[in-house]
Design a protein around this motif. Structure first.
Motif, mmCIF file in Angstrom:
data_model
loop_
_atom_site.group_PDB
_atom_site.id
_atom_site.type_symbol
_atom_site.label_atom_id
_atom_site.label_comp_id
_atom_site.label_asym_id
_atom_site.label_seq_id
_atom_site.Cartn_x
_atom_site.Cartn_y
_atom_site.Cartn_z
ATOM 1 N N VAL A 1 -9.939 7.913 1.427
ATOM 2 C CA VAL A 1 -8.560 7.775 1.916
ATOM 3 C C VAL A 1 -8.206 6.297 1.860
ATOM 4 N N SER A 2 -7.146 6.003 1.113
ATOM 5 C CA SER A 2 -6.725 4.621 0.852
ATOM 6 C C SER A 2 -6.197 3.981 2.136
ATOM 7 N N PRO A 3 -6.363 2.653 2.294
ATOM 8 C CA PRO A 3 -5.822 1.998 3.492
ATOM 9 C C PRO A 3 -4.308 2.118 3.536
ATOM 10 N N MET A 4 -3.779 2.477 4.704
ATOM 11 C CA MET A 4 -2.325 2.626 4.847
ATOM 12 C C MET A 4 -1.849 2.104 6.201
ATOM 13 N N CYS A 5 -1.061 1.020 6.146
ATOM 14 C CA CYS A 5 -0.459 0.407 7.345
ATOM 15 C C CYS A 5 0.261 1.463 8.163
ATOM 16 N N GLN A 6 0.036 1.454 9.452
ATOM 17 C CA GLN A 6 0.690 2.414 10.341
ATOM 18 C C GLN A 6 1.731 1.776 11.247
ATOM 19 N N GLU B 1 -6.287 0.955 7.746
ATOM 20 C CA GLU B 1 -5.244 0.121 7.142
ATOM 21 C C GLU B 1 -5.616 -1.366 7.117
ATOM 22 N N SER B 2 -4.814 -2.111 6.395
ATOM 23 C CA SER B 2 -4.889 -3.562 6.357
ATOM 24 C C SER B 2 -4.999 -4.108 7.779
ATOM 25 N N THR B 3 -6.068 -4.853 8.034
ATOM 26 C CA THR B 3 -6.434 -5.299 9.388
ATOM 27 C C THR B 3 -6.514 -6.815 9.358
ATOM 28 N N VAL C 1 -13.093 -0.662 6.771
ATOM 29 C CA VAL C 1 -11.907 -1.375 7.240
ATOM 30 C C VAL C 1 -11.500 -2.385 6.181
ATOM 31 N N GLN C 2 -10.189 -2.526 6.000
ATOM 32 C CA GLN C 2 -9.675 -3.459 4.993
ATOM 33 C C GLN C 2 -9.205 -4.729 5.701
ATOM 34 N N LEU C 3 -9.863 -5.838 5.427
ATOM 35 C CA LEU C 3 -9.488 -7.123 6.044
ATOM 36 C C LEU C 3 -8.450 -7.829 5.185
ATOM 37 N N LEU D 1 -12.021 -6.244 1.195
ATOM 38 C CA LEU D 1 -11.188 -7.442 1.283
ATOM 39 C C LEU D 1 -9.912 -7.172 0.491
ATOM 40 N N HIS D 2 -8.770 -7.443 1.115
ATOM 41 C CA HIS D 2 -7.491 -7.187 0.448
ATOM 42 C C HIS D 2 -7.058 -8.442 -0.306
ATOM 43 N N PHE D 3 -7.327 -8.432 -1.602
ATOM 44 C CA PHE D 3 -6.968 -9.564 -2.460
ATOM 45 C C PHE D 3 -5.788 -9.203 -3.375
ATOM 46 N N GLY D 4 -5.067 -8.117 -3.045
ATOM 47 C CA GLY D 4 -3.975 -7.677 -3.913
ATOM 48 C C GLY D 4 -2.618 -7.793 -3.264
ATOM 49 N N HIS D 5 -1.611 -7.186 -3.911
ATOM 50 C CA HIS D 5 -0.274 -6.958 -3.359
ATOM 51 C C HIS D 5 0.463 -8.215 -2.905
ATOM 52 N N GLY D 6 0.076 -9.366 -3.460
ATOM 53 C CA GLY D 6 0.831 -10.589 -3.171
ATOM 54 C C GLY D 6 0.487 -11.260 -1.857
ATOM 55 N N VAL E 1 -13.540 -4.904 -2.897
ATOM 56 C CA VAL E 1 -12.394 -5.808 -2.973
ATOM 57 C C VAL E 1 -11.237 -5.068 -3.638
ATOM 58 N N ARG E 2 -10.065 -5.079 -2.992
ATOM 59 C CA ARG E 2 -8.870 -4.521 -3.642
ATOM 60 C C ARG E 2 -8.125 -5.644 -4.340
ATOM 61 N N ILE E 3 -7.815 -5.434 -5.591
ATOM 62 C CA ILE E 3 -7.028 -6.415 -6.345
ATOM 63 C C ILE E 3 -5.780 -5.743 -6.903
ATOM 64 N N ALA F 1 -10.331 4.108 -8.219
ATOM 65 C CA ALA F 1 -8.988 4.281 -8.790
ATOM 66 C C ALA F 1 -8.058 4.765 -7.691
ATOM 67 N N VAL F 2 -6.805 4.348 -7.770
ATOM 68 C CA VAL F 2 -5.801 4.737 -6.765
ATOM 69 C C VAL F 2 -4.439 4.777 -7.427
ATOM 70 N N GLY F 3 -3.555 5.581 -6.859
ATOM 71 C CA GLY F 3 -2.174 5.606 -7.348
ATOM 72 C C GLY F 3 -1.816 6.913 -8.010
ATOM 73 N N VAL F 4 -1.044 7.719 -7.312
ATOM 74 C CA VAL F 4 -0.548 9.003 -7.802
ATOM 75 C C VAL F 4 -1.685 9.864 -8.402
ATOM 76 N N ILE F 5 -2.692 10.025 -7.586
ATOM 77 C CA ILE F 5 -3.755 10.974 -7.917
ATOM 78 C C ILE F 5 -3.538 12.141 -6.956
ATOM 79 N N VAL G 1 -6.979 8.262 -2.371
ATOM 80 C CA VAL G 1 -5.760 9.043 -2.219
ATOM 81 C C VAL G 1 -4.983 8.459 -1.048
ATOM 82 N N GLY G 2 -3.722 8.154 -1.273
ATOM 83 C CA GLY G 2 -2.887 7.599 -0.209
ATOM 84 C C GLY G 2 -1.897 8.633 0.297
ATOM 85 N N ARG G 3 -0.690 8.628 -0.304
ATOM 86 C CA ARG G 3 0.368 9.504 0.209
ATOM 87 C C ARG G 3 -0.005 10.974 0.175
ATOM 88 N N GLN G 4 -0.793 11.372 -0.842
ATOM 89 C CA GLN G 4 -1.129 12.800 -0.916
ATOM 90 C C GLN G 4 -2.046 13.211 0.247
HETATM 91 C C1 FNR Z 1 0.064 1.747 1.615
HETATM 92 N N1 FNR Z 1 -0.717 0.983 0.747
HETATM 93 C C2 FNR Z 1 -1.536 0.014 1.279
HETATM 94 N N2 FNR Z 1 -2.431 -0.646 0.473
HETATM 95 C C3 FNR Z 1 -3.310 -1.513 1.001
HETATM 96 O O1 FNR Z 1 -4.112 -2.065 0.266
HETATM 97 N N3 FNR Z 1 -3.315 -1.774 2.341
HETATM 98 C C4 FNR Z 1 -2.450 -1.175 3.203
HETATM 99 O O2 FNR Z 1 -2.509 -1.379 4.428
HETATM 100 C C5 FNR Z 1 -1.483 -0.298 2.653
HETATM 101 N N4 FNR Z 1 -0.539 0.285 3.433
HETATM 102 C C6 FNR Z 1 0.159 1.392 2.966
HETATM 103 C C7 FNR Z 1 0.891 2.182 3.849
HETATM 104 C C8 FNR Z 1 1.498 3.368 3.413
HETATM 105 C C9 FNR Z 1 2.229 4.239 4.401
HETATM 106 C C10 FNR Z 1 1.409 3.720 2.045
HETATM 107 C C11 FNR Z 1 2.040 4.993 1.537
HETATM 108 C C12 FNR Z 1 0.732 2.903 1.165
HETATM 109 C C13 FNR Z 1 -0.936 1.412 -0.640
HETATM 110 C C14 FNR Z 1 -1.897 2.602 -0.700
HETATM 111 O O3 FNR Z 1 -3.176 2.251 -0.201
HETATM 112 C C15 FNR Z 1 -2.044 3.130 -2.139
HETATM 113 O O4 FNR Z 1 -2.633 2.134 -2.935
HETATM 114 C C16 FNR Z 1 -0.693 3.530 -2.743
HETATM 115 O O5 FNR Z 1 0.045 4.315 -1.820
HETATM 116 C C17 FNR Z 1 -0.861 4.294 -4.043
HETATM 117 O O6 FNR Z 1 -1.628 5.464 -3.839
HETATM 118 P P1 FNR Z 1 -0.928 6.919 -3.656
HETATM 119 O O7 FNR Z 1 -0.133 6.901 -2.392
HETATM 120 O O8 FNR Z 1 -0.070 7.163 -4.863
HETATM 121 O O9 FNR Z 1 -2.093 7.879 -3.568
#
Ligand code: FNR
Length: 371
Positions: free
Chosen positions: A23-28, A59-61, A101-103, A183-188, A236-238, A308-312, A332-335
């Motif tokens: 389960v992909s990290p997801m900010c709450q 989620e990102s911590t 945990v994702q730092l 370690l979260h090294f991605g997303h700017g 490491v996430r890039i 791998a991540v993203g629309v799986i 898997v994130g949103r799914q």
């Molecule tokens: C995210 N994503 C994300 N990525 C990350 O590295 N750290 C984070 O804390 C978050 N937060 C976050 C919150 C929510 C609500 C969503 C939907 C997404 C991105 C997420 O981990 C994932 O990479 C993308 O959502 C693409 O995967 P899916 O959703 O297509 O399976």
């Protein structure tokens, strides 16, 4: 014949994941005051353990209170944050999954709203009004986009302090009982901004050449590896491509992945985009498995395990990614938000665990007796 690849265990160092579903990290945006995890996080994360995932990421911590992505993100900048995480870790372990945990350090993108509040950057005034020590910092005084304030360029002592904050947070993550650290090294965010030739205009050892722009990433990974137990995996996430013209690209990511592996990183989690407002929605064609080609190439050329991540979306898609060598792990994130029982349903879609043995014992035997 054996189980599908998606349900084959994977051992990384001393940790064995029961399957390849992550389960992909997801900010709450739902932390208790002080950036502490609460009941929301227990239920949110705990349900994925019941749902059969092998590894669940928090989620990102934040490693620093002023460097959270959202103002209600959780953190590991203080010892008070350890025990609330520990109870979640214990619940997840008791229900058969591993937890990571994702730092993160949000850098020049610190302080944004939850999506349900608009998802925008907060103004400096709004941040000040929280009474908390918010700050936006980066490699150079270059804003992430029109809606963002200009960050302060870090000096050498500022960089050293951030390295220490990552290592201290990693030690707390170990005390909380986490199995895996990412370690979260991605997303700017901070480290991604150092990698980018657009955000990083430094002329010291941390800027200029690709090697210099990668320096902070390698140093943090090395510092964290030194305190994170030898037996525990480090991911490491890039952003494999940052989505800008002439910016950070896939060739660069292959080189970075090799160097991260050399300092003890086990898995590269391959996302993309996010460097600036314009790339928030990632100028990468989006579709089924759109980031898998990044994972595939990094895995093959850097000879490192990848996620791998993203629309799986379902089991058969995930299985074919593994079969074709696209990744070692499937995030898997949103799914997973749509279907917290994604892993169990993926198994059924692959004709596996039709007897519900992988389900919680409280539920499985009843489900197996359904007419
Ligand atoms: C995210 N994503 C994300 N990525 C990350 O590295 N750290 C984070 O804390 C978050 N937060 C976050 C919150 C929510 C609500 C969503 C939907 C997404 C991105 C997420 O981990 C994932 O990479 C993308 O959502 C693409 O995967 P899916 O959703 O297509 O399976």
């Amino acid at each position: 014949h054996g189980p599908p690849r998606l349900f084959t265990p994977l051992t990384v160092r001393d940790v064995t994941l029961k399957n390849r579903v992550v389960v992909s990290p997801m900010c709450q945006h739902s932390a208790e005051p002080g950036g502490v995890a609460g009941a929301w996080h227990l239920v949110h994360l705990g349900k994925f353990a019941l749902g059969g995932a092998g590894l669940i990421f928090v989620e990102s911590t934040a490693v620093e209170p002023g460097a959270r992505i959202g103002i209600r993100d959780v953190g590991l900048w203080s010892d008070a944050q350890v025990a609330p995480f520990k109870s979640i870790v214990d619940f997840v372990h008791a229900n058969g999954a591993a937890i990571g945990v994702q730092l993160a350090h949000a850098g020049r993108k610190a302080g944004s709203q939850a999506l349900w509040e608009g998802g925008r950057a907060l103004t400096v005034e709004q941040l000040r009004a929280t009474g908390e020590p918010w700050r936006r910092v980066g490699p150079s005084a270059v804003a992430a986009g029109p809606e963002w304030s200009v960050p302060d360029a870090l000096d050498r002592e500022g960089i050293a302090e951030i390295r220490r904050m990552f290592a201290a947070a990693a030690e707390r993550a170990d005390r909380a009982g986490f199995d895996v650290l990412e370690l979260h090294f991605g997303h700017g965010y901070l480290v991604a901004s150092f990698l980018s030739p657009h955000a990083n205009l430094r002329d010291d050892a941390y800027g200029g050449s690709r090697e210099n722009r990668m320096r902070l990433a390698i140093e943090i990974a090395r510092d964290v590896r030194a305190v994170w137990p030898e037996g525990k995996p480090l991911f490491v996430r890039i952003s494999a491509v940052d989505g800008t013209a002439d910016g950070w690209g896939l060739d660069d990511s292959v080189v970075l992945a090799r160097e991260l592996k050399a300092v003890g990183v086990d898995v590269i989690d391959c996302s993309s985009g996010g460097l600036s407002d314009e790339t928030r929605n990632m100028n990468v064609p989006r579709g089924l498995g759109f980031q898998v080609p990044f994972s595939e190439r990094i895995r093959r050329e850097a000879e490192v395990m990848t996620q791998a991540v993203g629309v799986i979306l379902d089991g058969p898609q995930a299985e074919s990614i593994l079969e074709e060598g696209g990744a070692d792990l499937i995030a898997v994130g949103r799914q997973a938000l749509y279907d917290p029982y994604w892993a169990h349903h993926a198994a059924h879609a692959l004709g596996y665990d039709l007897g519900f043995e992988g389900w919680p014992v409280q539920h499985g035997p009843w489900l197996a007796k359904r007419a």
